[in-house]
Design an enzyme around this catalytic site. Structure first.
Site, PDB file in Angstrom:
ATOM      1  N   ASP A  39       0.813  -1.224   0.000  1.00 25.05           N
ATOM      2  CA  ASP A  39       0.000   0.000   0.000  1.00 25.05           C
ATOM      3  C   ASP A  39       0.847   1.275   0.000  1.00 25.05           C
ATOM      4  O   ASP A  39       0.584   2.193   0.785  1.00 25.05           O
ATOM      5  CB  ASP A  39      -0.930   0.035   1.225  1.00 25.05           C
ATOM      6  CG  ASP A  39      -1.617  -1.284   1.510  1.00 25.05           C
ATOM      7  OD1 ASP A  39      -1.898  -2.016   0.551  1.00 25.05           O
ATOM      8  OD2 ASP A  39      -1.880  -1.573   2.696  1.00 25.05           O
ATOM      9  N   GLU A 209     -10.985  -1.008  -3.310  1.00 24.07           N
ATOM     10  CA  GLU A 209     -10.270  -0.282  -2.263  1.00 24.07           C
ATOM     11  C   GLU A 209      -9.131   0.527  -2.894  1.00 24.07           C
ATOM     12  O   GLU A 209      -9.011   0.617  -4.111  1.00 24.07           O
ATOM     13  CB  GLU A 209      -9.701  -1.268  -1.239  1.00 24.07           C
ATOM     14  CG  GLU A 209      -8.730  -2.280  -1.836  1.00 24.07           C
ATOM     15  CD  GLU A 209      -8.431  -3.446  -0.916  1.00 24.07           C
ATOM     16  OE1 GLU A 209      -9.149  -3.624   0.079  1.00 24.07           O
ATOM     17  OE2 GLU A 209      -7.456  -4.165  -1.203  1.00 24.07           O
TER      18      GLU A 209
END
Length: 327
Positions: A39, A209
């Site tokens: 991420d 997401e």
């Protein structure tokens, strides 16, 4: 005899230099630093590239965040534990997906914590602040900024977007829903939109997401991750609109696995090098040799556009990118 020795020495040196040059030109720069990290958010502060990733490990071990800095995108310095749960009393586990922005000479680090599953659990999206990019960071609010589910969006995967007029927005959401909210100038809360709502849903088709947004040629490029983060089909898609509010119609995938290189390429960010048209996509992926969900590494590739402004599919590589010093 002396001339022969000098000649032979010169030949030897030239071969050694040539071998060094070949070695350097074929150097693999992906992953960009060692360790399991996911991420990643890439950004530039003071002529230095920074990457802020999730420490990829079981939830109960995700109690801190590291950062990495580089002058050239190829040599990275680790800044360990810029923030940990000891500085955030309400955060216990699952510290995820940091997003950072500089505001009034302070650095604000937005993060998710605790992986809450309903409105009765403590956790969500928090904010930490520091005077330097490498921290140390401390809790800014003493509580989460977002601690409830709005429009079905789990409060995770936050991204802070600054618009052309200076207005900052929080764009976030898991569980296949994405919200946008207008931040107060001091980041202590939100300013309602004209219709008095605070959280507006901007979820595009197939969104899962990992939202990210940037502006190019006065167009708003909205990007997100699709698929399951533990599987090989994890990928990145995008849309383009005239406003940060959308509407965002999905155009297609631009980053995905290559069965010869790595699996599960997703949850990314984009860096534009100043004073050039060089764009880079920073993302995580899972090596072919790994099967564990948390075995994710941070990588970087060049990102290009066609003559119409559409993003060309990104080829994931082991080589990564060449050195790019900020001028």
């Amino acid at each position: 005899m002396k001339k022969i020795l000098i000649f032979l020495f010169a030949v030897f040196c030239s071969k050694a230099i040539a071998q060094t040059a070949v070695s350097d030109s074929s150097k693999n720069n992906n992953p960009i630093f060692k360790g399991w990290y996911a991420d990643p958010e890439g950004i530039i502060f003071d002529k230095t590239y920074w990457v802020y990733p999730t420490f990829s490990a079981p939830y109960e071990q995700q109690v801190f965040l590291d950062a990495f800095s580089s002058k050239d995108l190829t040599h990275w310095t680790k800044h360990p534990r810029i923030l940990d749960t000891a500085a955030v009393k309400w955060a216990k586990i699952a510290m995820w997906a940091p997003s950072i922005i500089k505001n009034k000479n302070k650095y604000f680090l937005f993060f998710g914590a605790n992986d809450i599953q309903n409105n009765d659990e403590v956790g969500g999206i928090g904010v930490a602040v520091a005077s330097k990019p490498e921290g140390p960071y401390k809790d800014y609010l003493g509580k989460p900024l977002v601690d409830k589910f709005y429009n079905g969006a789990q409060p995770i995967d936050q991204f802070v977007f600054r618009d052309k007029d200076g207005q900052c927005y929080l764009i976030y959401g898991g569980w296949k829903h994405c919200n946008i909210a207008k931040l107060k100038s001091d980041f202590t809360g939100f300013v309602p939109f004209e219709d008095k709502t605070v959280f507006k849903e901007i979820t595009p088709e197939n969104y899962v997401e990992g939202p990210f947004m940037f502006i190019k040629n006065n167009k708003y490029y909205f990007m997100w991750s699709e698929g399951g983060w533990t599987g090989p089909d994890y990928c990145v898609a995008y849309a383009i609109a005239d406003s940060p509010m959308g509407p965002f119609k999905r155009i297609g995938k631009i980053l995905e696995q290559n069965p010869k290189i790595a699996k599960g390429a997703g949850h990314h960010s984009v860096i534009k090098a100043p004073n050039s048209d060089n764009y880079y996509i920073v993302y995580h992926r899972r090596p072919l040799t790994e099967t564990h969900a948390n075995s994710r590494e941070t990588c970087i590739e060049e990102m290009h556009f066609d003559e119409n402004g559409f993003i060309k599919p990104v080829n994931i590589t082991n080589e990564g990118v060449k050195a790019d010093f900020i001028k």
